[in-house]
Design an enzyme around this catalytic site. Structure first.
Site, PDB file in Angstrom:
ATOM      1  N   LYS A   1       9.147  -0.668  46.499  1.00  0.00           N
ATOM      2  CA  LYS A   1       9.785  -1.463  47.555  1.00  0.00           C
ATOM      3  C   LYS A   1       9.207  -1.106  48.940  1.00  0.00           C
ATOM      4  O   LYS A   1       9.086  -1.982  49.802  1.00  0.00           O
ATOM      5  CB  LYS A   1      11.301  -1.281  47.530  1.00  0.00           C
ATOM      6  CG  LYS A   1      11.971  -1.816  46.253  1.00  0.00           C
ATOM      7  CD  LYS A   1      11.816  -3.315  46.088  1.00  0.00           C
ATOM      8  CE  LYS A   1      12.708  -3.864  44.980  1.00  0.00           C
ATOM      9  NZ  LYS A   1      12.547  -5.321  44.784  1.00  0.00           N
TER      10      LYS A   1
ATOM     11  N   TYR B   1      10.901   3.044  42.088  1.00  0.00           N
ATOM     12  CA  TYR B   1      11.472   1.856  42.753  1.00  0.00           C
ATOM     13  C   TYR B   1      11.288   1.954  44.278  1.00  0.00           C
ATOM     14  O   TYR B   1      10.913   0.978  44.936  1.00  0.00           O
ATOM     15  CB  TYR B   1      12.946   1.788  42.372  1.00  0.00           C
ATOM     16  CG  TYR B   1      13.702   0.555  42.777  1.00  0.00           C
ATOM     17  CD1 TYR B   1      13.555  -0.641  42.088  1.00  0.00           C
ATOM     18  CD2 TYR B   1      14.620   0.595  43.831  1.00  0.00           C
ATOM     19  CE1 TYR B   1      14.286  -1.774  42.446  1.00  0.00           C
ATOM     20  CE2 TYR B   1      15.355  -0.521  44.188  1.00  0.00           C
ATOM     21  CZ  TYR B   1      15.188  -1.706  43.492  1.00  0.00           C
ATOM     22  OH  TYR B   1      15.922  -2.813  43.848  1.00  0.00           O
TER      23      TYR B   1
HETATM   24  P1  NDP Z   1      18.884  -8.723  37.964  1.00  0.00           P
HETATM   25  O1  NDP Z   1      18.427  -7.684  37.006  1.00  0.00           O
HETATM   26  O2  NDP Z   1      20.306  -9.182  37.916  1.00  0.00           O
HETATM   27  O3  NDP Z   1      17.942 -10.018  37.861  1.00  0.00           O
HETATM   28  C1  NDP Z   1      16.543  -9.885  37.929  1.00  0.00           C
HETATM   29  C2  NDP Z   1      15.910 -11.149  37.418  1.00  0.00           C
HETATM   30  O4  NDP Z   1      14.476 -10.967  37.443  1.00  0.00           O
HETATM   31  C3  NDP Z   1      16.296 -11.436  35.958  1.00  0.00           C
HETATM   32  O5  NDP Z   1      16.524 -12.819  35.785  1.00  0.00           O
HETATM   33  C4  NDP Z   1      15.081 -10.962  35.194  1.00  0.00           C
HETATM   34  O6  NDP Z   1      14.882 -11.600  33.945  1.00  0.00           O
HETATM   35  C5  NDP Z   1      13.960 -11.326  36.166  1.00  0.00           C
HETATM   36  N1  NDP Z   1      12.733 -10.593  35.855  1.00  0.00           N
HETATM   37  C6  NDP Z   1      12.593  -9.299  35.484  1.00  0.00           C
HETATM   38  N2  NDP Z   1      11.290  -9.031  35.231  1.00  0.00           N
HETATM   39  C7  NDP Z   1      10.602 -10.173  35.464  1.00  0.00           C
HETATM   40  C8  NDP Z   1       9.241 -10.534  35.350  1.00  0.00           C
HETATM   41  N3  NDP Z   1       8.305  -9.662  34.955  1.00  0.00           N
HETATM   42  N4  NDP Z   1       8.873 -11.799  35.661  1.00  0.00           N
HETATM   43  C9  NDP Z   1       9.803 -12.712  36.060  1.00  0.00           C
HETATM   44  N5  NDP Z   1      11.110 -12.446  36.156  1.00  0.00           N
HETATM   45  C10 NDP Z   1      11.511 -11.181  35.857  1.00  0.00           C
HETATM   46  O7  NDP Z   1      18.521  -8.147  39.391  1.00  0.00           O
HETATM   47  P2  NDP Z   1      19.133  -8.498  40.834  1.00  0.00           P
HETATM   48  O8  NDP Z   1      19.461  -9.924  40.911  1.00  0.00           O
HETATM   49  O9  NDP Z   1      20.157  -7.491  41.139  1.00  0.00           O
HETATM   50  O10 NDP Z   1      17.863  -8.146  41.741  1.00  0.00           O
HETATM   51  C11 NDP Z   1      17.022  -9.149  42.308  1.00  0.00           C
HETATM   52  C12 NDP Z   1      16.085  -8.462  43.299  1.00  0.00           C
HETATM   53  O11 NDP Z   1      16.855  -7.790  44.291  1.00  0.00           O
HETATM   54  C13 NDP Z   1      15.190  -7.407  42.670  1.00  0.00           C
HETATM   55  O12 NDP Z   1      13.928  -7.423  43.277  1.00  0.00           O
HETATM   56  C14 NDP Z   1      15.902  -6.110  43.010  1.00  0.00           C
HETATM   57  O13 NDP Z   1      15.032  -5.010  43.049  1.00  0.00           O
HETATM   58  C15 NDP Z   1      16.439  -6.449  44.386  1.00  0.00           C
HETATM   59  N6  NDP Z   1      17.549  -5.589  44.800  1.00  0.00           N
HETATM   60  C16 NDP Z   1      18.753  -5.599  44.121  1.00  0.00           C
HETATM   61  C17 NDP Z   1      19.776  -4.773  44.536  1.00  0.00           C
HETATM   62  C18 NDP Z   1      21.108  -4.735  43.865  1.00  0.00           C
HETATM   63  O14 NDP Z   1      21.957  -3.915  44.288  1.00  0.00           O
HETATM   64  N7  NDP Z   1      21.377  -5.552  42.845  1.00  0.00           N
HETATM   65  C19 NDP Z   1      19.615  -3.868  45.693  1.00  0.00           C
HETATM   66  C20 NDP Z   1      18.320  -3.941  46.320  1.00  0.00           C
HETATM   67  C21 NDP Z   1      17.339  -4.787  45.884  1.00  0.00           C
HETATM   68  P3  NDP Z   1      15.694 -11.098  32.636  1.00  0.00           P
HETATM   69  O15 NDP Z   1      16.959 -11.880  32.615  1.00  0.00           O
HETATM   70  O16 NDP Z   1      14.784 -11.379  31.487  1.00  0.00           O
HETATM   71  O17 NDP Z   1      15.930  -9.617  32.803  1.00  0.00           O
END
Ligand code: NDP
Length: 258
Positions: free
Chosen positions: A171, A167
């Site tokens: 990133k 990860y």
């Molecule tokens: P979630 O797991 O809550 O949501 C991620 C979303 O992305 C889900 O709707 C998921 O779909 C979708 N997704 C996963 N794989 C794919 C794909 N191949 N194509 C299209 N959509 C996809 O994550 P967060 O909302 O927490 O995270 C959002 C972003 O923020 C990410 O990039 C994460 O790395 C980043 N981030 C989050 C942090 C945190 O503390 N939460 C901290 C730092 C960064 P599905 O419902 O099918 O899983």
């Protein structure tokens, strides 16, 4: 030179009027919050998620709330799926002004226990996806001579984190990608910036369990986890206000810089 604010930007409410924003991974979590905040500020929204159900439901929810939104589900690791997403978004709205590369996954483990499969899945979904999605959309933005690209990175990409070598690499790569796209497209009025969230309250972090969550929260100077809205407001800045800001990384982490 005196500072000036254009009339349409004096009130922030409609700061994104006539703009179209596409947010990947916006069926839930941070992506959904970003899409909602951009819509609240006047943008038309393309909701896109690998999960067709949540993608459609989120777009429907937004339309019911009075916003203009459409669902164009896509898997951001698959070029054919991305092409369909871009085609449908263009058919619906005729332009894409704001792209938020938000979709991401975690597959945590210590280096020696990390499988190649989990390494690759995280690189594909969190890094290569940004290349695959941005390439066709930056072409559209170039023709428009306008674009705002915001990549959702992570503090882990800046500082590293135990159990997250895949990860962190993805990133950190996304941050390098951001800075380079910023250089290549600045003359076309396209900015490219990254938001690096700290520890945010979503399903992704809920999966860690209460004990680990509490041990993280203890270290955050602000004394709480971030909310998806905290991240959405940083994205709003780059999407609607930061016309002269490009190639930068905004950490949104409640003061935790480790
Ligand atoms: P979630 O797991 O809550 O949501 C991620 C979303 O992305 C889900 O709707 C998921 O779909 C979708 N997704 C996963 N794989 C794919 C794909 N191949 N194509 C299209 N959509 C996809 O994550 P967060 O909302 O927490 O995270 C959002 C972003 O923020 C990410 O990039 C994460 O790395 C980043 N981030 C989050 C942090 C945190 O503390 N939460 C901290 C730092 C960064 P599905 O419902 O099918 O899983």
């Amino acid at each position: 030179m005196t500072a000036s604010v254009s009339p349409e930007k004096e009130g922030l409410k409609n700061i994104l009027a006539d703009r179209v924003a596409l947010v990947t991974g916006s069926g839930r979590g941070i992506g959904k919050a970003i899409a909602t905040v951009l819509a609240q500020h006047g943008a038309k929204i393309v909701i896109s998620d690998i999960n067709v159900e949540t993608s459609d439901a989120t777009a429907e929810e937004m339309v019911k709330a009075g916003f203009q939104a459409v669902s164009c589900p896509a898997n951001v690791t698959n070029t054919e799926s991305i092409d369909k997403m871009v085609e449908s978004a263009m058919e619906k709205f005729g332009q894409i002004d704001i792209l938020v590369n938000n979709a991401g996954i975690t597959r945590d483990n210590l280096l020696l226990k990390m499988s190649e499969e989990h390494w690759q899945a995280v690189i594909d979904t969190n890094l290569t996806s940004a290349f695959k999605v941005t390439q066709p959309i930056v072409k559209i933005m170039s023709k428009q001579r306008y674009g705002r690209i915001i990549n959702i990175a992570s503090t882990t990409g800046v500082h590293g984190n135990f159990g997250q070598c895949n990860y962190a690499a993805a990133k950190a790569g996304l941050i390098g990608f951001t800075k380079t796209v910023a250089l290549e497209y600045a003359k076309r009025n396209i900015t490219c910036n990254a938001v690096a969230p700290g520890f945010i309250d979503t399903d992704m972090t809920k999966a860690l369990g209460e004990k680990i969550i509490n041990s993280f929260v203890e270290k955050i100077p602000a004394g709480r986890m971030g909310t998806p809205d905290d991240i959405a407001r940083a994205v709003l800045f780059f999407a609607g206000l930061g016309d002269y800001v490009t190639g930068t990384v905004m950490e949104v982490n409640g003061g935790l810089y480790t």
